[in-house]
Write a protein that holds these residues in place. Structure first.
Motif, PDB file in Angstrom:
ATOM      1  N   GLY A  89       6.056   6.135  -8.813  1.00  0.00           N
ATOM      2  CA  GLY A  89       5.911   5.054  -9.781  1.00  0.00           C
ATOM      3  C   GLY A  89       4.489   4.601 -10.012  1.00  0.00           C
ATOM      4  O   GLY A  89       4.228   3.874 -10.974  1.00  0.00           O
ATOM      5  N   THR A  90       3.556   5.017  -9.145  1.00  0.00           N
ATOM      6  CA  THR A  90       2.165   4.580  -9.319  1.00  0.00           C
ATOM      7  C   THR A  90       1.333   5.593 -10.106  1.00  0.00           C
ATOM      8  O   THR A  90       0.142   5.387 -10.317  1.00  0.00           O
ATOM      9  N   GLY A  91       1.936   6.696 -10.542  1.00  0.00           N
ATOM     10  CA  GLY A  91       1.229   7.723 -11.293  1.00  0.00           C
ATOM     11  C   GLY A  91       1.143   7.394 -12.778  1.00  0.00           C
ATOM     12  O   GLY A  91       1.612   6.353 -13.247  1.00  0.00           O
ATOM     13  N   PHE A  92       0.559   8.322 -13.530  1.00  0.00           N
ATOM     14  CA  PHE A  92       0.330   8.182 -14.975  1.00  0.00           C
ATOM     15  C   PHE A  92       1.627   7.861 -15.714  1.00  0.00           C
ATOM     16  O   PHE A  92       1.738   6.856 -16.430  1.00  0.00           O
ATOM     17  N   VAL A  93       2.631   8.707 -15.540  1.00  0.00           N
ATOM     18  CA  VAL A  93       3.914   8.502 -16.217  1.00  0.00           C
ATOM     19  C   VAL A  93       4.666   7.330 -15.598  1.00  0.00           C
ATOM     20  O   VAL A  93       5.277   6.523 -16.310  1.00  0.00           O
ATOM     21  N   GLY A  94       4.620   7.232 -14.279  1.00  0.00           N
ATOM     22  CA  GLY A  94       5.358   6.175 -13.588  1.00  0.00           C
ATOM     23  C   GLY A  94       4.975   4.790 -14.056  1.00  0.00           C
ATOM     24  O   GLY A  94       5.844   3.936 -14.311  1.00  0.00           O
ATOM     25  N   ARG A  95       3.684   4.537 -14.205  1.00  0.00           N
ATOM     26  CA  ARG A  95       3.240   3.202 -14.632  1.00  0.00           C
ATOM     27  C   ARG A  95       3.696   2.896 -16.057  1.00  0.00           C
ATOM     28  O   ARG A  95       4.118   1.777 -16.356  1.00  0.00           O
ATOM     29  N   ALA A  96       3.615   3.890 -16.935  1.00  0.00           N
ATOM     30  CA  ALA A  96       4.058   3.677 -18.321  1.00  0.00           C
ATOM     31  C   ALA A  96       5.563   3.406 -18.367  1.00  0.00           C
ATOM     32  O   ALA A  96       6.026   2.534 -19.124  1.00  0.00           O
ATOM     33  N   PHE A  97       6.322   4.148 -17.564  1.00  0.00           N
ATOM     34  CA  PHE A  97       7.775   3.966 -17.539  1.00  0.00           C
ATOM     35  C   PHE A  97       8.144   2.597 -16.971  1.00  0.00           C
ATOM     36  O   PHE A  97       9.034   1.914 -17.497  1.00  0.00           O
ATOM     37  N   ILE A  98       7.471   2.190 -15.915  1.00  0.00           N
ATOM     38  CA  ILE A  98       7.757   0.881 -15.320  1.00  0.00           C
ATOM     39  C   ILE A  98       7.478  -0.236 -16.321  1.00  0.00           C
ATOM     40  O   ILE A  98       8.255  -1.193 -16.442  1.00  0.00           O
ATOM     41  N   ASN A  99       6.393  -0.128 -17.063  1.00  0.00           N
ATOM     42  CA  ASN A  99       6.106  -1.133 -18.100  1.00  0.00           C
ATOM     43  C   ASN A  99       7.227  -1.204 -19.128  1.00  0.00           C
ATOM     44  O   ASN A  99       7.609  -2.289 -19.583  1.00  0.00           O
ATOM     45  N   GLU A 100       7.758  -0.037 -19.493  1.00  0.00           N
ATOM     46  CA  GLU A 100       8.859   0.000 -20.464  1.00  0.00           C
ATOM     47  C   GLU A 100      10.122  -0.623 -19.870  1.00  0.00           C
ATOM     48  O   GLU A 100      10.845  -1.362 -20.558  1.00  0.00           O
ATOM     49  N   GLU A 160      -6.653   7.426 -20.624  1.00  0.00           N
ATOM     50  CA  GLU A 160      -7.366   7.396 -19.355  1.00  0.00           C
ATOM     51  C   GLU A 160      -6.974   8.520 -18.403  1.00  0.00           C
ATOM     52  O   GLU A 160      -7.757   8.884 -17.529  1.00  0.00           O
ATOM     53  N   GLU A 161      -5.765   9.052 -18.530  1.00  0.00           N
ATOM     54  CA  GLU A 161      -5.285  10.048 -17.582  1.00  0.00           C
ATOM     55  C   GLU A 161      -4.615  11.207 -18.309  1.00  0.00           C
ATOM     56  O   GLU A 161      -4.465  11.197 -19.514  1.00  0.00           O
ATOM     57  N   GLY A 162      -4.195  12.206 -17.523  1.00  0.00           N
ATOM     58  CA  GLY A 162      -3.569  13.375 -18.106  1.00  0.00           C
ATOM     59  C   GLY A 162      -4.611  14.352 -18.637  1.00  0.00           C
ATOM     60  O   GLY A 162      -5.789  14.310 -18.270  1.00  0.00           O
TER      61      GLY A 162
END
Length: 301
Positions: free
Chosen positions: A8-19, A173-175
């Motif tokens: 959950g702290t990765g690039f996709v994880g953070r975006a998904f958690i915000n959603e 910023e990432e990817g």
């Protein structure tokens, strides 16, 4: 819903958690260390993959389990040891999520496991969907095969199981995009290799929205491609990026130079597949950024 997330702290994880938070879901993030982790009303942390951790005791009431954990593909040259770490990180995290769910008295309704479009063969001409053959001898394909085989074990627990096959995820910023954009920012961008290789991309915000859509849509299961409906050849992507950044697209980088620099990892740049999100479109998912230029304009606005 109460959602447990590994990675959950990765690039996709953070975006998904915000959603998830925007849509009033509760989030439990699995982490190796609880140090410096700040909990809020809808976010809490549970220790896993470390000595004496028993995450199943704190996950008995989760409704969905999402595994996004895994060693980055592009953080180092693919030596034999590096490739072993890439595979092992994916298999071990998936295996542990299966073990945890097996211990839960009330099973989650859905298990979503990260995967990748690298399972499809490299091609300049073919188009691939979730129903396409994934037989390939490449390292990426073999990695995905092992990874998804592990994830399929959740089906034995009676849990709806989804393998989310990510394309090239674009974010500021990432990817992959920051590395692609850097030469253009230095006025040295141009065609990479032949430029004919396909880039099946997707905006990171559409990834987060698609993950939520899949989680809440009980008919979706098995492999699901997370790519935009309009993949582009790499040279077109470069020209569009140059246009958005107001930079020239002029300095070609030959394939042999990339292979010399990156070794086997050069496949991430020089090879590609035209992959379409057939299942998402069939289930009427609406992409916020279906076209490349509008995706890049949003990222660099």
């Amino acid at each position: 819903m109460k959602v447990a997330i590994a990675g959950g702290t990765g690039f996709v994880g953070r975006a998904f958690i915000n959603e998830l938070l925007k849509n009033d879901h509760q989030v439990i993030i699995l982490t190796r260390s609880l140090e410096n982790k700040k909990e809020t009303k809808n976010i809490r942390y549970v220790k896993w993959l470390s000595s004496h951790s028993e995450p199943e005791k704190e996950l008995q009431d989760v409704d969905a389990f999402v595994n996004l954990a895994g060693e980055s593909l592009n953080s180092g040259r693919w030596t034999d040891e590096r490739k072993r770490q890439i595979i092992e990180s994916r298999v071990s995290s998936t295996r542990e999520t299966i073990r945890i769910m097996g211990e839960l008295l009330r099973k989650p309704s859905v298990f979503m496991n990260a995967s990748a479009i690298g399972c499809y063969p490299v091609s300049y001409e073919e188009t691939f969907t979730e129903s396409s053959n994934t037989t390939s001898e490449s390292f990426l394909s073999k990695t995905v095969d092992v990874w998804e085989a592990e994830a399929h074990q959740a089906e034995r627990l009676g849990i709806r199981t989804v393998m989310t096959r990510f394309g090239v995820i674009l974010g500021k910023e990432e990817g992959a995009l920051p590395r692609m954009a850097l030469p253009y920012k230095l006025f040295a961008g141009g065609r990479i290799g032949s430029g004919k290789q396909w880039m099946s991309w997707i905006h990171v915000h559409d990834v987060a929205r698609a993950l939520l859509f899949i989680m809440e849509y009980p008919q979706m299961k098995g492999p699901v491609n997370l790519t935009s409906p309009s993949p582009e050849r790499l040279d077109t992507l470069g020209k569009t990026l140059a246009d958005v950044l107001h930079r020239p697209h002029w300095l070609p980088v030959p394939a042999f130079a990339i292979k010399l620099t990156l070794g086997e990892m050069s496949t991430l740049v020089l090879d590609g597949q035209r992959v379409l999100p057939e299942k998402l479109t069939a289930h009427s998912f609406t992409f916020q950024f279906p076209r490349l230029k509008e995706a890049l304009e949003d990222i660099y606005k």
